[in-house]
Design an enzyme around this catalytic site. Structure first.
Site, short mmCIF file in Angstrom:
data_model
loop_
_atom_site.label_atom_id
_atom_site.label_comp_id
_atom_site.label_asym_id
_atom_site.label_seq_id
_atom_site.Cartn_x
_atom_site.Cartn_y
_atom_site.Cartn_z
N LYS A 29 0.25 4.13 -11.21
CA LYS A 29 -0.74 3.26 -10.78
C LYS A 29 -1.59 2.48 -11.74
O LYS A 29 -1.95 1.52 -11.56
CB LYS A 29 -1.85 4.24 -10.22
N ASN B 180 0.79 -1.18 0.07
CA ASN B 180 0.25 0.04 0.02
C ASN B 180 0.84 1.21 -0.14
O ASN B 180 0.22 2.37 -0.32
CB ASN B 180 -0.92 0.11 1.27
N THR C 260 -6.74 11.37 4.05
CA THR C 260 -5.57 10.79 4.46
C THR C 260 -4.52 12.03 4.50
O THR C 260 -4.69 12.84 3.79
CB THR C 260 -4.98 9.64 3.79
N TYR D 95 2.29 9.91 -11.50
CA TYR D 95 1.22 9.10 -10.28
C TYR D 95 0.47 8.16 -11.29
O TYR D 95 0.14 6.99 -10.94
CB TYR D 95 0.70 10.06 -9.71
N1 LIG Z 1 -5.49 9.23 -0.08
C1 LIG Z 1 -6.17 8.93 -1.32
O1 LIG Z 1 -6.96 9.93 -1.92
C2 LIG Z 1 -5.71 8.01 -2.17
C3 LIG Z 1 -6.72 7.83 -3.33
C4 LIG Z 1 -6.13 6.54 -4.19
C5 LIG Z 1 -4.97 6.00 -3.81
N2 LIG Z 1 -4.18 6.32 -2.63
C6 LIG Z 1 -3.18 5.48 -2.40
O2 LIG Z 1 -3.35 4.90 -1.14
C7 LIG Z 1 -2.01 4.53 -0.56
C8 LIG Z 1 -2.00 4.90 0.85
O3 LIG Z 1 -1.99 6.50 0.73
P1 LIG Z 1 -2.79 7.27 1.95
O4 LIG Z 1 -3.80 7.96 1.27
O5 LIG Z 1 -3.17 6.46 3.01
O6 LIG Z 1 -1.54 8.40 2.53
P2 LIG Z 1 -0.43 8.46 3.55
O7 LIG Z 1 0.45 9.66 3.00
O8 LIG Z 1 -1.25 8.44 4.93
O9 LIG Z 1 0.34 6.93 3.38
C9 LIG Z 1 1.40 6.76 2.54
C10 LIG Z 1 2.15 5.57 3.23
O10 LIG Z 1 3.22 4.98 2.51
C11 LIG Z 1 4.36 5.11 3.15
N3 LIG Z 1 5.66 5.49 2.50
C12 LIG Z 1 6.06 6.36 1.60
N4 LIG Z 1 6.97 6.25 1.02
C13 LIG Z 1 7.51 4.99 1.42
C14 LIG Z 1 8.41 3.82 1.10
N5 LIG Z 1 9.65 4.37 0.30
N6 LIG Z 1 8.37 2.75 1.84
C15 LIG Z 1 7.44 2.45 2.62
N7 LIG Z 1 6.63 3.17 2.76
C16 LIG Z 1 6.48 4.38 2.24
C17 LIG Z 1 4.00 6.66 4.30
O11 LIG Z 1 5.22 6.69 5.39
C18 LIG Z 1 2.59 6.21 4.57
O12 LIG Z 1 2.44 5.35 5.74
C19 LIG Z 1 -1.13 5.17 -1.58
O13 LIG Z 1 -0.56 4.02 -2.19
C20 LIG Z 1 -1.76 6.36 -2.29
O14 LIG Z 1 -1.06 6.35 -3.64
C21 LIG Z 1 -4.77 7.30 -1.91
#
Ligand SMILES: NC(=O)c1ccc[n+]([C@@H]2O[C@H](COP(=O)([O-])OP(=O)(O)OC[C@H]3O[C@@H](n4cnc5c(N)ncnc54)[C@H](O)[C@@H]3O)[C@@H](O)[C@H]2O)c1
Length: 254
Positions: free
Chosen positions: A163, A93, A194, A159
């Protein structure tokens, strides 16, 4: 019946990016359903989620992990096996979101960083997880894609590329291991409240515009994505592999 099928007692779940947002919500949800949880994160903030799980009476550990580096991912998988004696489910994730700019203005370093974490990170995680799952005859993997993995948005070339790549990797891995008990799916969230998109939601005008494009006119809570992850990893989804499950409030139904 449903509770039994979502019972993770005795199972081991690995979650990357588990310090905040969707990863933290999923780690806690796995733990509440009885799983032992391994959390990989680049900062010590991942320890907080592990502590929360221990506080609930569950089992968890945190290892400082950079998913873009093979040796770091291998160490996380090995530590999971050493600590908990197995690995049943993985939620790959971890992700980063680059600045919003049109393609010709994308900084090369930003492009490499997003591809490195969001795409190569998923590849590396699956590589080491699957090597173990093959030895024990199965497992379930969910990768975090995004709505940006199935449609494009302006200003998000790196991005969107990463994805879309996660969706491709998910399908490819699902086909490679379909007969070997390993299921691989992706969850594709829409707008989720988030830290990643805090900067968007803080800007009232920008947020109003963003949410207007979502049929539910709201952002999801991270827990609403965690539910989909637990379902896809469970035996309730035993005939589901190679799929992208959109948890997007209807955003792509237009
Ligand atoms: N928030 C949204 O609207 C949304 C929508 C679609 C997809 N996403 C995806 O969901 C996932 C989680 O994101 P989120 O929204 O919870 O944001 P977030 O920033 O809270 O979480 C991202 C997490 O990834 C970790 N991370 C970053 N670089 C890293 C690395 N090199 N190694 C290990 N961990 C690493 C961060 O420390 C954090 O814990 C991501 O892949 C993001 O692209 C988020």
């Amino acid at each position: 019946m449903v509770e039994q099928l979502l019972d993770y007692t005795g199972k081991v779940a690995l979650v990357t990016g588990g310090s905040t947002g969707i990863g933290r919500a999923a780690a806690l949800a796995f733990a509440r359903q009885g799983a032992k949880v391994a959390i990989g994160n680049p900062s010590d903030a991942g320890q907080k989620t592990a502590d929360e799980i221990l506080g609930l009476g569950g089992e968890a550990f945190f290892l400082k992990t950079d998913v873009s580096r093979a040796e770091s991912v291998e160490a996380l998988v090995n530590a999971t096996l050493d600590t908990f004696g197995g690995l049943d489910c993985a939620f790959n994730n971890a992700g980063v979101l680059p600045p919003t700019v049109s393609l010709a203005d994308v900084d090369d370093a930003d492009f490499d960083r997003v591809i490195g974490v969001d795409l190569k990170g998923v590849f590396l995680c699956m590589k080491y997880e699957i090597r173990h799952m093959l030895k024990v005859g199965g497992g379930a993997i969910v990768n975090t894609a995004s709505v940006a993995g199935v449609i494009a948005d302006p200003g998000m070339a790196a991005y969107v590329a990463a994805k879309h790549g996660v969706v491709g990797l998910t399908k490819a891995a699902a086909l490679d291991y379909a007969t070997q008990g390993i299921r691989v799916n992706a969850v594709a969230p829409g707008i989720v409240r988030t830290p990643m998109i805090e900067r968007w939601l803080r800007d009232e005008a920008f947020a109003a515009n963003l949410l207007a494009g979502s049929p539910m006119h709201r952002a999801a809570d991270p827990e609403e994505i965690a539910g989909t992850v637990l379902f896809l990893c469970s035996s309730m989804a035993s005939f589901t592999t190679g799929q992208v499950y959109l948890a997007d409030g209807g955003q792509t139904a237009h």
